[in-house]
Design a protein around this motif. Structure first.
Motif, PDB file in Angstrom:
ATOM      1  N   HIS A   1      -6.126   9.959  -0.955  1.00 23.56           N
ATOM      2  CA  HIS A   1      -5.847  10.089   0.468  1.00 23.56           C
ATOM      3  C   HIS A   1      -6.687  11.212   1.071  1.00 23.56           C
ATOM      4  N   VAL A   2      -6.946  11.135   2.366  1.00 26.55           N
ATOM      5  CA  VAL A   2      -7.827  12.098   3.036  1.00 26.55           C
ATOM      6  C   VAL A   2      -7.369  13.528   2.791  1.00 26.55           C
TER       7      VAL A   2
ATOM      8  N   ARG B   1       0.853  -1.176   0.000  1.00 27.95           N
ATOM      9  CA  ARG B   1       0.000   0.000   0.000  1.00 27.95           C
ATOM     10  C   ARG B   1       0.888   1.225   0.000  1.00 27.95           C
ATOM     11  N   ASN B   2       0.469   2.243  -0.751  1.00 33.31           N
ATOM     12  CA  ASN B   2       1.346   3.394  -0.886  1.00 33.31           C
ATOM     13  C   ASN B   2       1.275   4.295   0.341  1.00 33.31           C
ATOM     14  N   PHE B   3       2.299   5.064   0.504  1.00 39.90           N
ATOM     15  CA  PHE B   3       2.321   6.022   1.599  1.00 39.90           C
ATOM     16  C   PHE B   3       1.567   7.279   1.197  1.00 39.90           C
ATOM     17  N   ALA B   4       1.296   8.079   2.195  1.00 45.57           N
ATOM     18  CA  ALA B   4       0.473   9.257   1.932  1.00 45.57           C
ATOM     19  C   ALA B   4       1.160  10.221   0.987  1.00 45.57           C
ATOM     20  N   ASP B   5       2.474  10.226   1.003  1.00 44.47           N
ATOM     21  CA  ASP B   5       3.152  11.219   0.173  1.00 44.47           C
ATOM     22  C   ASP B   5       3.498  10.692  -1.219  1.00 44.47           C
ATOM     23  N   SER B   6       3.080   9.456  -1.547  1.00 46.41           N
ATOM     24  CA  SER B   6       3.369   8.989  -2.900  1.00 46.41           C
ATOM     25  C   SER B   6       2.380   9.625  -3.867  1.00 46.41           C
ATOM     26  N   LYS B   7       2.806   9.707  -5.131  1.00 46.11           N
ATOM     27  CA  LYS B   7       2.032  10.512  -6.082  1.00 46.11           C
ATOM     28  C   LYS B   7       0.695   9.872  -6.440  1.00 46.11           C
ATOM     29  N   ASP B   8       0.730   8.604  -6.833  1.00 45.53           N
ATOM     30  CA  ASP B   8      -0.476   7.964  -7.333  1.00 45.53           C
ATOM     31  C   ASP B   8      -0.763   6.715  -6.534  1.00 45.53           C
ATOM     32  N   PRO B   9      -2.027   6.448  -6.244  1.00 47.40           N
ATOM     33  CA  PRO B   9      -2.341   5.143  -5.658  1.00 47.40           C
ATOM     34  C   PRO B   9      -2.057   4.039  -6.675  1.00 47.40           C
TER      35      PRO B   9
ATOM     36  N   PRO C   1      -5.317  21.716   2.972  1.00 44.22           N
ATOM     37  CA  PRO C   1      -4.066  21.279   3.591  1.00 44.22           C
ATOM     38  C   PRO C   1      -2.944  21.130   2.564  1.00 44.22           C
ATOM     39  N   ASP C   2      -1.753  21.216   3.036  1.00 46.91           N
ATOM     40  CA  ASP C   2      -0.585  21.049   2.180  1.00 46.91           C
ATOM     41  C   ASP C   2      -0.398  19.550   1.902  1.00 46.91           C
ATOM     42  N   ILE C   3      -0.434  19.175   0.622  1.00 49.30           N
ATOM     43  CA  ILE C   3      -0.337  17.742   0.319  1.00 49.30           C
ATOM     44  C   ILE C   3       1.093  17.252   0.437  1.00 49.30           C
TER      45      ILE C   3
END
Lengths: 473, 335
Positions: free
Chosen positions: B65-66, B41-49, B82-84
């Protein structure tokens, strides 16, 4: 005491004879002792017999038990392959791999760039028309790695440039020059491929190309043969083989031969229309195998008339025709390969006994992987190389070996063309081509090139290919 | 009198084992080639799921992501979201949501209640980011000392334990070659292996059957012919069974053998798969003649495996089904 006992025994009554069998047989009073008194012994005997029968294993060939049924072997009911289908699959030549990448910047070999310095040591593509012709003369072999790349391409190595020079010399001499060479080298050093390169250049130069793809096919006795009438030392024609050769010549050289017309009136058992093109003549020979040899001779005579293009005449697997063939004469002696007409014809031109009036090249490649023992050829190669080096003492024939004088004589004045390994630059070029095709998944750097060059026995191209792209560990 | 039956209590202990992490799968070669397609599963800061590029249907695409969702909403509404670039703390996400706050774990609830930073945390919450790393000026490594008399330099120490000729070839290729070998004729087996890999390289790319999924992380089929060793590995690892059934005599009583599933190691799994594939290949019909017939049939079977047409898949499923049924026979002692 003992003596009295013996006497007593002798005095036994004849009624007791049955107790002493040795006496009974001699007795003149022969009466039967088989008759039995009681029935019990007979019953006992029957029972014994029954028991022994039950103990025996089941008799062969009879159905003793329900479980012991003979199984019919499972028959394969699938479709049988058509005659020749399996061999065709084995001999299939694949010249393209759709998975391989198109190599960017791969130029075709052409008449204009053939002799240029810019193509030396480069990989050059084969033009489509030439590929068709090469396929027709069976210049591609199944053992070569053509099936791995997008389209056929060749490396213009040092020896290829030499062949290009030969072609230039022949063209410059305007029909006065015939170059005869035997290509020798280690196994998988690229001898057959060099013949293919020579044929390619000849096709590009619009020469007439006649190729005997494998000498082994001529002599192993797989095609029919017949003595040629009127030959002094009996010669043997191979009609079906010659007809097949004529059809190959017609198919591969259509562009050249269709421009040439009959100039002489050949003396043939069948009528040839006047002003027929040479393609028609060759096709006629292909269609009528019984006259294929006279028609081949007629075609050759036509090609050696003045103002005809030069000829390249090549064979692969020379060792096979430097010994006895598998055919037998009428007195059950093996026929020497040189007594087969098609071989005789080639040997005459290779040895220089017959000339090519319009010039040309006669090439013969030896074979490394399928090498028959031919002491005459081996010795001739040694002598020719020693002579080329300018050595004072030439090697001498081993007197304990049986000499094949005809083969020795035919090879007396032929020069050799030895194929050495690739240089490291050439190895690098071909490996970059492999990598660009996607078949070699490595970075081609100096270390890797040097590594593979050494492992392939100093740049033997077959071994190089095997080590880098064929995944043969 | 209290009820004798307690509905809420669990009648017996449930053997629950959390799923093993995906990274346990050991063939790093496949993972290395297509990191974007891995199961992780990707992390929140990765570009694309991970599935974005797979589905064309907008509804089928996974939710962002939320923080990204909030950013998109804010952009539509003309506000500043929010800052992505940075991950959003949980406290911020649940700030206005009473219901979500109630469902938070107790640790986070406590940390929200005591909102004032104490500064006495025993652990660090800061995470390293690659950008941060780049900012640090790295000093150039010191030049290797010049040693006289050594042409190619010294090897890097310690030398790995498999850096010798016994581990020269790819492990899968070596294992399959040895399994191809008959009557101890290794050279013939090696030739057959070469023919198999050549066939895989020259045959058209396989069409994958979605009903027979290959191992996760497999590259797209168009990449396979150019990497025949990966193709071979993929075919073998995809049909390799996870377990075997061991029949233990006398354990069930009454003369019936008790069937016990036993997990297999990587090499054992591959070995079983290769033996199945070779059995299936020998049953194929030989179309040509000459030396390469068997290699051709094995290669065709491998392609059939990747395309999901091979009968080997049924064997694998049967073993797995039996394994699931025999799971009850396992006697896992508590330690």
């Amino acid at each position: 005491m003992s003596s009295s006992l013996c006497v007593r025994r002798l005095s036994l009554a004849p009624s007791d004879v049955s107790a002493h069998t040795s006496m009974a047989t001699r007795s003149l009073l022969a009466y039967s002792c088989n008759a039995s008194f009681s029935t019990s012994s007979a019953q006992l005997a029957q029972n014994l017999q029954k028991k022994s029968k039950a103990a025996l294993p089941p008799q062969r060939g009879t159905k003793n038990s329900v479980t012991l049924k003979r199984k019919t072997p499972a028959r394969d009911v699938g479709k049988r392959p058509a005659p020749g289908e399996r061999k065709a699959l084995r001999k299939r030549i694949v010249l393209s791999n759709i998975n391989a990448f198109e190599v960017p910047g791969l130029r075709d070999l052409h008449t204009t760039n053939m002799h240029a310095d810019s193509v030396k040591g480069r990989v050059m593509g084969l033009p489509g028309t030439v590929v068709d012709s090469l396929r027709a003369v069976e210049a591609f072999k199944t053992t070569q790695g053509w099936n791995l790349f997008r389209r056929p391409a060749i490396l213009m190595r040092r020896e290829s440039a030499q062949i290009a020079e030969f072609i230039q010399e022949v063209e410059a001499a305007q029909g006065k020059k015939t170059i005869r060479r035997i290509i020798i080298g280690d196994r998988a050093s690229g001898k057959s491929t060099l013949v293919l390169q020579a044929l390619t250049m000849a096709f590009l130069k619009e020469w007439v190309v006649i190729n005997l793809p494998d000498a082994k096919e001529i002599i192993i006795g797989h095609t029919e043969y017949a003595p040629m009438p009127g030959s002094n030392r009996t010669q043997y024609t191979q009609n079906v083989y010659t007809a097949n050769l004529l059809s190959q010549i017609a198919k591969a050289n259509t562009a050249v031969l269709s421009k040439l017309q009959l100039t002489t009136k050949p003396d043939l058992p069948i009528t040839v229309p006047p002003n027929a093109t040479l393609v028609k003549l060759a096709e006629l020979g292909a269609a009528t195998p019984e006259y294929s040899w006279p028609i081949f001779r007629a075609l050759w005579d036509e090609l050696t008339q003045p103002n005809r293009p030069p000829i390249i005449f090549a064979i692969d697997g020379l060792g096979h025709i430097m010994r006895d063939s598998a055919y037998l004469s009428t007195n059950f002696k093996p026929i020497h390969a040189h007594d087969l007409t098609i071989v005789r014809h080639f040997i005459d031109h290779l040895s220089g006994a017959a000339a090519l009036p319009n010039g040309g090249i006669v090439l013969a490649a030896t074979t490394g992987s399928n090498n028959p023992s031919s002491p005459a050829l081996d010795f001739s190669i040694q002598v020719a190389e020693a002579r080329a080096k300018g050595m004072n003492s030439l090697p001498t024939w081993n007197p304990y070996k049986s000499a094949d004088q005809r083969s020795l004589d035919s090879l007396k004045n032929v020069e050799m063309l030895r194929l050495n390994g690739l240089s490291k630059e050439e190895a690098r070029t071909i490996m970059e081509y492999y990598a660009a095709s996607g078949m070699l998944r490595r970075t081609v750097d100096n270390n890797f090139v040097s590594d593979q060059w050494t492992l392939s026995g100093g740049g033997n191209i077959g071994e190089l290919e095997r080590g880098t792209v064929k995944l043969r560990i | 009198m209290p009820p004798r039956l307690n509905i809420l209590s669990i009648p017996r202990a449930i053997a629950f084992r959390p799923r093993a992490p995906v990274s346990v799968w050991r063939n790093e070669r496949v993972i290395r080639i297509s990191p974007s397609l891995s199961l992780c599963r990707n992390f929140a800061d990765s570009k694309d799921p991970p599935a974005v590029d797979k589905s064309q249907n907008r509804d089928a695409q996974p939710l962002p992501h939320v923080s990204e969702e909030a950013a998109e909403t804010a952009e539509i509404m003309g506000l500043e979201g929010p800052d992505i670039e940075q991950g959003t703390p949980v406290e911020e996400i649940v700030k206005g949501d009473k219901e979500a706050q109630d469902k938070l774990p107790k640790v986070i609830k406590d940390s929200i209640k005591s909102s004032a930073p104490k500064g006495s945390r025993s652990f660090s919450t800061s995470a390293f980011r690659p950008q941060d790393l780049e900012l640090v000026e790295m000093e150039a490594p010191p030049p290797p000392p010049v040693m006289l008399g050594i042409k190619f330099g010294l090897p890097a120490l310690p030398i790995p334990s498999d850096a010798h000729l016994k581990y020269r070839y790819d492990p899968v290729v070596k294992q399959v070659t040895n399994l191809l070998m008959r009557h101890g004729k290794l050279s013939i087996a090696q030739r057959n292996m070469s023919l198999i890999l050549t066939h895989l390289r020259t045959s058209p790319p396989p069409t994958i059957n979605p009903a027979r999924p290959l191992i996760p992380g497999a590259p797209p089929p168009s990449h396979l012919p150019l990497n025949p060793i990966l193709y071979l590995t993929l075919a073998i690892d995809s049909v390799a069974p996870l377990l075997r059934i061991r029949s233990q005599k006398g354990a069930a009583g009454g003369g019936v053998a008790l069937q016990i599933p036993v997990p297999l190691g990587l090499r054992q799994r591959r070995r079983t798969a290769v033996e199945w594939i070779l059995t299936a290949a020998t049953k194929r019909k030989n179309r040509g003649s000459g030396k390469g017939g068997f290699a051709q049939r094995v290669a065709e079977e491998l392609v059939a495996v990747v395309e999901g047409k091979s009968s080997v898949w049924e064997r694998r499923n049967a073993i797995h089904k039996l394994g699931v049924a025999a799971r009850a026979n396992l006697n896992l002692r508590r330690r």
